[in-house]
Motif scaffolding. Structure first.
Motif, PDB file in Angstrom:
ATOM      1  N   MET A 153       0.780  -1.301   0.071  1.00  0.00           N
ATOM      2  CA  MET A 153      -0.009  -0.032  -0.117  1.00  0.00           C
ATOM      3  C   MET A 153       0.904   1.366  -0.069  1.00  0.00           C
ATOM      4  O   MET A 153       1.786   1.312   0.741  1.00  0.00           O
ATOM      5  CB  MET A 153      -0.933   0.063   1.220  1.00  0.00           C
ATOM      6  N   ASP A 154       0.611   1.947  -0.889  1.00  0.00           N
ATOM      7  CA  ASP A 154       1.330   3.387  -0.732  1.00  0.00           C
ATOM      8  C   ASP A 154       1.061   4.379  -0.169  1.00  0.00           C
ATOM      9  O   ASP A 154      -0.194   4.918  -0.328  1.00  0.00           O
ATOM     10  CB  ASP A 154       1.396   3.836  -2.565  1.00  0.00           C
ATOM     11  N   ILE A 155       1.781   4.814   0.842  1.00  0.00           N
ATOM     12  CA  ILE A 155       1.421   5.906   1.679  1.00  0.00           C
ATOM     13  C   ILE A 155       2.614   6.946   1.777  1.00  0.00           C
ATOM     14  O   ILE A 155       3.558   6.652   2.017  1.00  0.00           O
ATOM     15  CB  ILE A 155       0.870   5.158   3.197  1.00  0.00           C
ATOM     16  N   HIS A 160       3.601  -0.074  12.681  1.00  0.00           N
ATOM     17  CA  HIS A 160       3.186  -1.072  13.693  1.00  0.00           C
ATOM     18  C   HIS A 160       2.174  -1.936  12.761  1.00  0.00           C
ATOM     19  O   HIS A 160       2.224  -3.240  13.112  1.00  0.00           O
ATOM     20  CB  HIS A 160       2.424  -0.383  14.741  1.00  0.00           C
ATOM     21  N   LEU A 161       1.435  -1.610  11.997  1.00  0.00           N
ATOM     22  CA  LEU A 161       0.539  -2.376  11.080  1.00  0.00           C
ATOM     23  C   LEU A 161       1.402  -2.777   9.937  1.00  0.00           C
ATOM     24  O   LEU A 161       0.420  -3.409   9.220  1.00  0.00           O
ATOM     25  CB  LEU A 161      -0.702  -1.404  10.597  1.00  0.00           C
ATOM     26  N   GLY A 162       2.359  -2.699   9.931  1.00  0.00           N
ATOM     27  CA  GLY A 162       3.096  -3.667   8.819  1.00  0.00           C
ATOM     28  C   GLY A 162       3.357  -2.572   7.640  1.00  0.00           C
ATOM     29  O   GLY A 162       3.772  -3.376   6.540  1.00  0.00           O
ATOM     30  N   VAL A 204      -5.760   7.887  11.521  1.00  0.00           N
ATOM     31  CA  VAL A 204      -5.074   7.395  10.368  1.00  0.00           C
ATOM     32  C   VAL A 204      -5.582   5.939  10.005  1.00  0.00           C
ATOM     33  O   VAL A 204      -5.693   5.517   8.793  1.00  0.00           O
ATOM     34  CB  VAL A 204      -3.775   7.128  10.440  1.00  0.00           C
ATOM     35  N   LEU A 205      -6.586   5.304  10.873  1.00  0.00           N
ATOM     36  CA  LEU A 205      -6.940   3.975  10.886  1.00  0.00           C
ATOM     37  C   LEU A 205      -8.155   4.104   9.716  1.00  0.00           C
ATOM     38  O   LEU A 205      -8.554   3.059   9.187  1.00  0.00           O
ATOM     39  CB  LEU A 205      -7.554   3.440  12.146  1.00  0.00           C
ATOM     40  N   ASP A 206      -8.716   5.446   9.616  1.00  0.00           N
ATOM     41  CA  ASP A 206      -9.750   5.459   8.782  1.00  0.00           C
ATOM     42  C   ASP A 206      -9.431   5.330   7.189  1.00  0.00           C
ATOM     43  O   ASP A 206     -10.113   4.973   6.427  1.00  0.00           O
ATOM     44  CB  ASP A 206     -10.433   6.797   8.823  1.00  0.00           C
ATOM     45  N   LEU A 207      -8.080   5.693   7.139  1.00  0.00           N
ATOM     46  CA  LEU A 207      -7.467   5.463   5.773  1.00  0.00           C
ATOM     47  C   LEU A 207      -6.775   4.095   5.569  1.00  0.00           C
ATOM     48  O   LEU A 207      -6.066   3.928   4.426  1.00  0.00           O
ATOM     49  CB  LEU A 207      -6.283   6.713   5.633  1.00  0.00           C
ATOM     50  N   LEU A 208      -6.990   3.252   6.260  1.00  0.00           N
ATOM     51  CA  LEU A 208      -6.268   1.926   6.303  1.00  0.00           C
ATOM     52  C   LEU A 208      -7.333   0.746   6.139  1.00  0.00           C
ATOM     53  O   LEU A 208      -7.312  -0.118   7.153  1.00  0.00           O
ATOM     54  CB  LEU A 208      -5.296   1.766   7.263  1.00  0.00           C
ATOM     55  N   LEU A 242      -5.654  -5.231  12.502  1.00  0.00           N
ATOM     56  CA  LEU A 242      -5.316  -4.430  13.410  1.00  0.00           C
ATOM     57  C   LEU A 242      -4.851  -5.274  14.622  1.00  0.00           C
ATOM     58  O   LEU A 242      -5.014  -6.334  14.898  1.00  0.00           O
ATOM     59  CB  LEU A 242      -6.407  -3.717  14.231  1.00  0.00           C
ATOM     60  N   LYS A 243      -3.573  -4.834  15.415  1.00  0.00           N
ATOM     61  CA  LYS A 243      -3.230  -5.589  16.450  1.00  0.00           C
ATOM     62  C   LYS A 243      -2.773  -4.505  17.669  1.00  0.00           C
ATOM     63  O   LYS A 243      -2.806  -3.349  17.233  1.00  0.00           O
ATOM     64  CB  LYS A 243      -1.793  -6.301  16.054  1.00  0.00           C
TER      65      LYS A 243
END
Length: 140
Positions: A1-3, A23-25, A111-115, A120-121
């Motif tokens: 994923m390009d971020i 953290h989410l890889g 940022v979680l809204d964009l992923l 999730l961990k």
């Protein structure tokens, strides 16, 4: 994923956002915008993609916002962009760009809204606040 993350390492929210992405890889492209400011055209494009007024991404605290009179509601976006171009610290942070959209990630867990779809961990912010619990559920 390009971020892409427009990051300021001196900002706790920005550090937490970057840490959460990693953290989410995901290893994002990190732009330290105080060293390499985005162009006015890029800022205008990101704000347009966010669907918010330019004023919503301006930082007031710890910036020359008041001294420059940027609270004057009659200022145009071009005038505000002039100010941000001259003083990149006026751009609030972190701004994150993903295929799912663009967002000013304040608080950092925004940022979680964009992923979407990223597993999730557990994650705890620098200050000890739990953002993702042991079951992988978003707390806030």
């Amino acid at each position: 994923m390009d971020i892409i993350i427009y990051h300021n390492p001196a900002c706790g929210t920005s550090r937490n956002t970057l840490a959460l992405i990693r953290h989410l890889g995901i290893e994002p492209h990190v732009v330290e915008y105080m060293k390499t400011p985005p162009t006015r055209a890029l800022i205008a494009d990101m704000v347009d993609r966010m669907g918010v007024p330019l004023r919503d991404v301006l930082r007031q605290k710890g910036t020359p916002y008041a001294e420059l009179g940027l609270d004057d509601e009659t200022l145009t976006d071009d005038q505000l962009l002039d100010a941000v171009e001259a003083h990149p610290v006026l751009l609030n942070r972190p701004i994150v760009v993903t295929p799912a959209g663009v967002k000013l990630c304040r608080p950092s867990e925004a940022v979680l809204d964009l992923l979407p779809g990223v597993p999730l961990k557990p994650f705890v912010k620098e200050d000890g606040e739990v953002i993702i619990d042991d079951a992988g559920n978003r707390v806030r």
